[in-house]
Scaffold this motif. Structure first.
Motif, PDB file in Angstrom:
ATOM      1  N   GLY A   1       0.812  -1.205   0.000  1.00 37.62           N
ATOM      2  CA  GLY A   1       0.000   0.000   0.000  1.00 37.62           C
ATOM      3  C   GLY A   1       0.845   1.254   0.000  1.00 37.62           C
ATOM      4  N   ILE A   2       1.997   1.178   0.643  1.00 34.13           N
ATOM      5  CA  ILE A   2       2.894   2.340   0.713  1.00 34.13           C
ATOM      6  C   ILE A   2       3.677   2.501  -0.584  1.00 34.13           C
ATOM      7  CG2 ILE A   2       4.873   3.327   1.928  1.00 34.13           C
ATOM      8  CD1 ILE A   2       3.938   1.742   4.422  1.00 34.13           C
TER       9      ILE A   2
ATOM     10  N   PHE B   1       3.288   0.963  -3.665  1.00 40.45           N
ATOM     11  CA  PHE B   1       2.540   1.072  -4.908  1.00 40.45           C
ATOM     12  C   PHE B   1       1.651   2.311  -4.923  1.00 40.45           C
ATOM     13  CE2 PHE B   1      -0.605  -0.741  -8.093  1.00 40.45           C
ATOM     14  CZ  PHE B   1       0.267  -0.626  -9.160  1.00 40.45           C
ATOM     15  N   GLY B   2       1.521   2.950  -3.782  1.00 36.07           N
ATOM     16  CA  GLY B   2       0.699   4.152  -3.709  1.00 36.07           C
ATOM     17  C   GLY B   2       1.447   5.424  -4.038  1.00 36.07           C
ATOM     18  N   SER B   3       2.738   5.293  -4.317  1.00 28.22           N
ATOM     19  CA  SER B   3       3.549   6.474  -4.601  1.00 28.22           C
ATOM     20  C   SER B   3       4.330   6.261  -5.895  1.00 28.22           C
ATOM     21  CB  SER B   3       4.533   6.734  -3.447  1.00 28.22           C
ATOM     22  OG  SER B   3       5.506   7.684  -3.809  1.00 28.22           O
ATOM     23  N   ARG B   4       4.118   7.148  -6.854  1.00 24.57           N
ATOM     24  CA  ARG B   4       4.838   7.030  -8.133  1.00 24.57           C
ATOM     25  C   ARG B   4       6.351   7.082  -7.897  1.00 24.57           C
ATOM     26  NH1 ARG B   4       3.414   9.536 -13.633  1.00 24.57           N
ATOM     27  NH2 ARG B   4       1.650  10.442 -12.522  1.00 24.57           N
TER      28      ARG B   4
ATOM     29  N   VAL C   1      -3.439  -5.208  -4.770  1.00 21.87           N
ATOM     30  CA  VAL C   1      -3.678  -4.324  -5.916  1.00 21.87           C
ATOM     31  C   VAL C   1      -5.140  -4.369  -6.345  1.00 21.87           C
ATOM     32  CG1 VAL C   1      -3.136  -3.964  -8.354  1.00 21.87           C
ATOM     33  CG2 VAL C   1      -1.297  -4.411  -6.728  1.00 21.87           C
TER      34      VAL C   1
ATOM     35  N   MET D   1      -7.395  -1.815  -4.812  1.00 24.26           N
ATOM     36  CA  MET D   1      -7.084  -0.407  -5.012  1.00 24.26           C
ATOM     37  C   MET D   1      -7.848   0.175  -6.199  1.00 24.26           C
ATOM     38  SD  MET D   1      -2.919  -0.432  -4.606  1.00 24.26           S
ATOM     39  CE  MET D   1      -2.098  -1.115  -3.154  1.00 24.26           C
ATOM     40  N   LYS D   2      -8.139   1.450  -6.126  1.00 23.41           N
ATOM     41  CA  LYS D   2      -8.651   2.184  -7.270  1.00 23.41           C
ATOM     42  C   LYS D   2      -7.453   2.834  -7.935  1.00 23.41           C
ATOM     43  CE  LYS D   2     -12.107   5.582  -8.692  1.00 23.41           C
ATOM     44  NZ  LYS D   2     -13.180   6.513  -8.235  1.00 23.41           N
ATOM     45  N   LEU D   3      -6.995   2.214  -9.032  1.00 20.03           N
ATOM     46  CA  LEU D   3      -5.716   2.593  -9.601  1.00 20.03           C
ATOM     47  C   LEU D   3      -5.770   3.896 -10.387  1.00 20.03           C
ATOM     48  CD1 LEU D   3      -4.238  -0.770 -10.916  1.00 20.03           C
ATOM     49  CD2 LEU D   3      -4.185   0.202  -8.617  1.00 20.03           C
ATOM     50  N   GLN D   4      -4.712   4.664 -10.224  1.00 24.05           N
ATOM     51  CA  GLN D   4      -4.500   5.821 -11.080  1.00 24.05           C
ATOM     52  C   GLN D   4      -3.839   5.356 -12.374  1.00 24.05           C
ATOM     53  OE1 GLN D   4      -2.970   9.402  -9.088  1.00 24.05           O
ATOM     54  NE2 GLN D   4      -3.089   8.271  -7.152  1.00 24.05           N
TER      55      GLN D   4
ATOM     56  N   GLN E   1      -0.315   3.957 -12.176  1.00 23.55           N
ATOM     57  CA  GLN E   1      -0.219   2.629 -11.563  1.00 23.55           C
ATOM     58  C   GLN E   1      -0.596   1.538 -12.565  1.00 23.55           C
ATOM     59  OE1 GLN E   1      -2.873   3.821  -8.349  1.00 23.55           O
ATOM     60  NE2 GLN E   1      -1.310   3.192  -6.853  1.00 23.55           N
TER      61      GLN E   1
END
Length: 270
Positions: free
Chosen positions: A8-9, A11-14, A47, A50-53, A56
């Protein structure tokens, strides 16, 4: 299933995607005989929630499409490819918009024919995740692939369907129907085609898949095994013999196993 909060940490940050890849590679268990399957499954599950951007999603597609040159077999780099493919399969069943479904499926299908066996296995496992979420969707995908499937794509199909959690009702019957089509295609292959590695990989896969299908639907499964055993074809005979050795059949249906073995003996294919 064990949880890995780092996903979560990272993959949550580009800015931390390189750390994510490094984490997956370090934890891969490769090189070695067995990759870290638990970690891969946990990544896919995380994954899928998650609601992916867009960035991601692009990361998963890019990593899942990494070439053998950039991520050779039995190296930590191929493990990231494996994880990305599992994640795409898990996401597929979570209400992806149609364009992303098409893109995910294209990546998964290319992986089915990859030269790396771990990537091919990830393709089959990704399809299993689709089937766990929506069996009818998996049936539709397989039906589409079967119109022009290569040997390796057929192997991915057989491996994906040979998954007991999804082998209920229509899926079991469909799996046997598809198996019959695969076996028929194999029986028509000429000598040169049968020497190809891709054909041998499919033969190996069919050497266990039929027993899984027959265990789920014994009457129909043993009917297919008897029909296949009656064909005077060495490769098909090998497939039947390998399936008859599996405990899931030998222990549950010894009389049926003996009957199919007798057909093989009568046919005489070695």
């Amino acid at each position: 299933m064990k949880s890995f909060p780092a996903f979560g940490i990272l993959f949550g940050s580009r800015a931390r995607l390189s750390e994510l890849r490094a984490f997956l590679e370090k934890s891969s268990g490769l090189p070695g005989p067995r990759a870290n399957l638990e970690l891969g499954a946990s990544f896919a599950e995380a994954v899928s929630r998650m609601k992916l951007q867009e960035w991601q999603w692009d990361f998963l597609v890019q990593v899942g499409s990494t070439s053998p040159h950039k991520a050779p077999e039995n190296t930590p780099k191929v493990y990231a490819v494996f994880c990305a493919l599992l994640a795409l399969g898990a996401l597929y069943g979570q209400g992806l918009p149609r364009p992303r479904r098409r893109e995910a499926l294209a990546v998964i299908r290319r992986a089915a024919a990859d030269e790396r066996w771990r990537v091919r296995e990830a393709s089959a496992m990704a399809l299993q995740k689709v089937g766990e979420a929506d069996a009818a969707e998996l049936i539709g995908i397989v039906s589409g692939w079967m119109t022009d499937a290569s040997w390796l794509e057929m192997r991915a199909i057989a491996a994906a369907l040979a998954h007991p959690p999804i082998l209920t009702g229509d899926v079991a019957a469909f799996s046997l129907e598809v198996s019959g089509r695969i076996l028929a295609a194999m029986s028509r292959a000429d000598a040169a085609e049968r020497r190809r590695d891709e054909f041998r990989v499919l033969r190996q896969g069919m050497g266990y898949a039929l027993s899984v299908f027959a265990a789920a639907a014994p009457a129909e499964g043993f009917a297919l095994l008897r029909k296949t055993a009656a064909v005077s074809d060495r490769d098909l005979a090998w497939i039947v013999r390998e399936n008859l050795k599996k405990k899931r059949l030998a222990a549950a249906s010894p009389d049926e196993v003996a009957a199919v073995a007798a057909v093989l003996d009568e046919t005489g294919a070695k």
